[in-house]
Write a protein that holds these residues in place. Structure first.
Motif, mmCIF file in Angstrom:
data_model
loop_
_atom_site.group_PDB
_atom_site.id
_atom_site.type_symbol
_atom_site.label_atom_id
_atom_site.label_comp_id
_atom_site.label_asym_id
_atom_site.label_seq_id
_atom_site.Cartn_x
_atom_site.Cartn_y
_atom_site.Cartn_z
ATOM 1 N N LYS A 30 0.851 -1.191 0.000
ATOM 2 C CA LYS A 30 0.000 0.000 0.000
ATOM 3 C C LYS A 30 0.888 1.244 0.000
ATOM 4 O O LYS A 30 1.714 1.427 0.891
ATOM 5 C CB LYS A 30 -0.920 -0.002 1.222
ATOM 6 C CG LYS A 30 -1.812 1.218 1.298
ATOM 7 C CD LYS A 30 -2.730 1.131 2.485
ATOM 8 C CE LYS A 30 -3.114 2.506 2.963
ATOM 9 N NZ LYS A 30 -3.720 2.476 4.286
ATOM 10 N N CYS A 32 0.515 5.281 -0.129
ATOM 11 C CA CYS A 32 -0.499 6.326 -0.035
ATOM 12 C C CYS A 32 0.052 7.523 0.732
ATOM 13 O O CYS A 32 1.056 7.415 1.437
ATOM 14 C CB CYS A 32 -1.755 5.780 0.663
ATOM 15 S SG CYS A 32 -3.203 6.792 0.297
ATOM 16 N N PHE A 34 -2.308 9.265 2.516
ATOM 17 C CA PHE A 34 -3.299 9.331 3.586
ATOM 18 C C PHE A 34 -3.171 8.042 4.406
ATOM 19 O O PHE A 34 -2.645 7.036 3.913
ATOM 20 C CB PHE A 34 -4.730 9.361 3.013
ATOM 21 C CG PHE A 34 -5.237 10.705 2.580
ATOM 22 C CD1 PHE A 34 -4.430 11.823 2.519
ATOM 23 C CD2 PHE A 34 -6.583 10.847 2.227
ATOM 24 C CE1 PHE A 34 -4.933 13.056 2.105
ATOM 25 C CE2 PHE A 34 -7.099 12.068 1.813
ATOM 26 C CZ PHE A 34 -6.276 13.173 1.750
ATOM 27 N N ASP A 35 -3.742 8.089 5.588
ATOM 28 C CA ASP A 35 -3.837 6.878 6.405
ATOM 29 C C ASP A 35 -5.244 6.910 7.021
ATOM 30 O O ASP A 35 -5.402 7.093 8.225
ATOM 31 C CB ASP A 35 -2.730 6.901 7.474
ATOM 32 C CG ASP A 35 -2.727 5.654 8.314
ATOM 33 O OD1 ASP A 35 -3.294 4.637 7.870
ATOM 34 O OD2 ASP A 35 -2.182 5.695 9.439
ATOM 35 N N CYS A 36 -6.249 6.764 6.164
ATOM 36 C CA CYS A 36 -7.643 6.959 6.595
ATOM 37 C C CYS A 36 -8.018 5.955 7.694
ATOM 38 O O CYS A 36 -7.639 4.790 7.615
ATOM 39 C CB CYS A 36 -8.592 6.772 5.409
ATOM 40 S SG CYS A 36 -8.250 7.889 4.048
ATOM 41 N N TYR A 38 -10.638 4.456 8.201
ATOM 42 C CA TYR A 38 -11.497 3.360 7.751
ATOM 43 C C TYR A 38 -10.846 2.529 6.635
ATOM 44 O O TYR A 38 -11.500 1.691 6.032
ATOM 45 C CB TYR A 38 -12.838 3.922 7.241
ATOM 46 C CG TYR A 38 -12.648 4.918 6.123
ATOM 47 C CD1 TYR A 38 -12.379 4.504 4.830
ATOM 48 C CD2 TYR A 38 -12.704 6.288 6.376
ATOM 49 C CE1 TYR A 38 -12.173 5.413 3.807
ATOM 50 C CE2 TYR A 38 -12.485 7.207 5.366
ATOM 51 C CZ TYR A 38 -12.229 6.753 4.080
ATOM 52 O OH TYR A 38 -12.017 7.655 3.072
ATOM 53 N N CYS A 39 -9.560 2.771 6.340
ATOM 54 C CA CYS A 39 -8.970 2.142 5.148
ATOM 55 C C CYS A 39 -9.064 0.621 5.244
ATOM 56 O O CYS A 39 -8.586 0.009 6.194
ATOM 57 C CB CYS A 39 -7.514 2.570 4.973
ATOM 58 S SG CYS A 39 -6.816 1.895 3.455
ATOM 59 N N ILE A 41 -7.609 -1.467 3.284
ATOM 60 C CA ILE A 41 -6.392 -2.160 2.831
ATOM 61 C C ILE A 41 -5.428 -2.359 3.999
ATOM 62 O O ILE A 41 -4.576 -3.224 3.976
ATOM 63 C CB ILE A 41 -5.708 -1.379 1.679
ATOM 64 C CG1 ILE A 41 -6.705 -1.242 0.531
ATOM 65 C CG2 ILE A 41 -4.459 -2.085 1.165
ATOM 66 C CD1 ILE A 41 -6.353 -0.139 -0.440
ATOM 67 N N ASN A 109 -7.861 10.379 -3.875
ATOM 68 C CA ASN A 109 -8.149 10.988 -2.568
ATOM 69 C C ASN A 109 -8.037 12.517 -2.621
ATOM 70 O O ASN A 109 -8.119 13.178 -1.578
ATOM 71 C CB ASN A 109 -7.247 10.391 -1.465
ATOM 72 C CG ASN A 109 -5.781 10.743 -1.619
ATOM 73 O OD1 ASN A 109 -5.405 11.633 -2.380
ATOM 74 N ND2 ASN A 109 -4.928 10.032 -0.892
ATOM 75 N N LYS A 131 -12.315 12.135 -3.552
ATOM 76 C CA LYS A 131 -12.682 11.983 -2.133
ATOM 77 C C LYS A 131 -12.703 13.344 -1.437
ATOM 78 O O LYS A 131 -11.793 14.148 -1.595
ATOM 79 C CB LYS A 131 -11.626 11.088 -1.479
ATOM 80 C CG LYS A 131 -11.887 10.767 -0.005
ATOM 81 C CD LYS A 131 -10.672 10.170 0.692
ATOM 82 C CE LYS A 131 -10.261 8.796 0.245
ATOM 83 N NZ LYS A 131 -11.249 7.763 0.505
HETATM 84 S S1 SF4 Z 1 -8.789 4.758 1.915
HETATM 85 FE FE1 SF4 Z 1 -7.640 5.268 0.059
HETATM 86 S S2 SF4 Z 1 -6.797 7.286 0.503
HETATM 87 FE FE2 SF4 Z 1 -7.384 6.429 2.459
HETATM 88 S S3 SF4 Z 1 -5.526 5.433 3.245
HETATM 89 FE FE3 SF4 Z 1 -6.710 3.873 2.148
HETATM 90 S S4 SF4 Z 1 -5.874 3.879 0.077
HETATM 91 FE FE4 SF4 Z 1 -5.205 5.798 1.053
#
Ligand code: SF4
Length: 262
Positions: A30, A32, A34-36, A38-39, A41, A109, A131
């Protein structure tokens, strides 16, 4: 059957129909900025805001050339990370357009949309899904936990600038969770400021640490948008889905990008 590494699906998507995924940056990790919270992944392996070339455009083209006949509504740049981090995203979109006839979508994002080159590359796509989970600097830190230097104001300016320039279809995707569901008035204000073609009301239904909102909450949010955002199409993740069965070309790669296996 050929083992695909960068393309996956097609998956039945509530916003794109039968969507064949192209992962332009992750290569199994992964990547990215961001570190959302709710991610789906999971943990970010490479947390960077620098654009990189991790996958050659030719590798994507070679995989697409091996596709069996499939019914595809969109070829979608997405995957395990942020697609605009691929410095060759524009080159990839152009190359795919030369060999495939399907429209191209990008799910981003929005973090890099203030960069002129990123907007230029995104404008090559037919459908851009941007997003916007945050409604303020504080909520950006709370929900998306971005890399240092990514600011709420620049995200907003980037999307707004892109809207002014872009002739294709632009959707705003907003993830609603307990923390932001009370802030609908702020999202309505932002949506009317940006003027997307569509608003996608989402909540994390896939496996993650955050509980999704119930159908009643999402129905209310959707109705609030319908009443206040005239001329914008509003869809939600709970809307009736097309029950057709879509057969994937690579189960393992598809499940990885959907957070079902790590
Ligand atoms: S949801 Fe998308 S933007 Fe957010 S951390 Fe995961 S991969 Fe990155």
């Amino acid at each position: 059957m050929h083992k695909f590494k960068y393309i996956y699906g097609p998956v039945p998507s509530w916003r794109l129909g039968s969507s064949l995924g192209v992962d332009p940056v992750s290569k199994g990790r992964k990547i990215c900025n961001f570190d959302c919270v709710y991610c789906q992944i999971g943990k970010t392996d490479l947390f960077t805001k620098e654009r990189i070339k991790n996958i050659e455009t030719g590798e994507i083209v070679a995989e697409l050339a091996k596709l069996p006949p499939l019914k595809i509504d969109y070829i979608t740049f997405s995957g395990a990370g942020e697609p605009t981090l691929a410095v060759n995203l524009g080159e990839m979109i152009k190359a795919v357009k030369l060999i495939r006839k399907e429209p191209i979508a990008v799910i981003t994002n929005s973090s890099l949309m203030l960069l002129d080159e990123v907007r230029k590359e995104l404008a090559l796509a037919d459908f851009v899904i941007a997003k916007l989970d945050a409604y303020s600097p504080g909520s950006l830190q709370e929900i998306n936990r971005p890399a240092k230097g990514i600011e709420f104001g620049s995200i907003l300016d980037g999307i707004r600038k892109f809207r002014e320039e872009y002739k294709g279809k632009l959707a705003l995707q907003i993830m609603f969770i307990q923390n932001n569901k009370q802030e609908i008035d702020k999202y309505i204000y932002l949506a009317n400021y940006i003027k997307p073609d569509e608003i996608q009301v989402n909540t994390p239904l896939r496996n993650c640490n955050i509980r999704p909102l119930m159908k009643e909450d999402i129905r209310k949010i959707k109705n609030d948008f319908i009443c206040a955002c005239k001329g914008i199409n509003i869809v939600s993740v709970y809307d009736e889905k097309d029950p057709k069965v879509i057969k994937s070309i690579s189960d393992e790669e598809t499940l990885k990008r959907r957070g079902k296996i790590k």
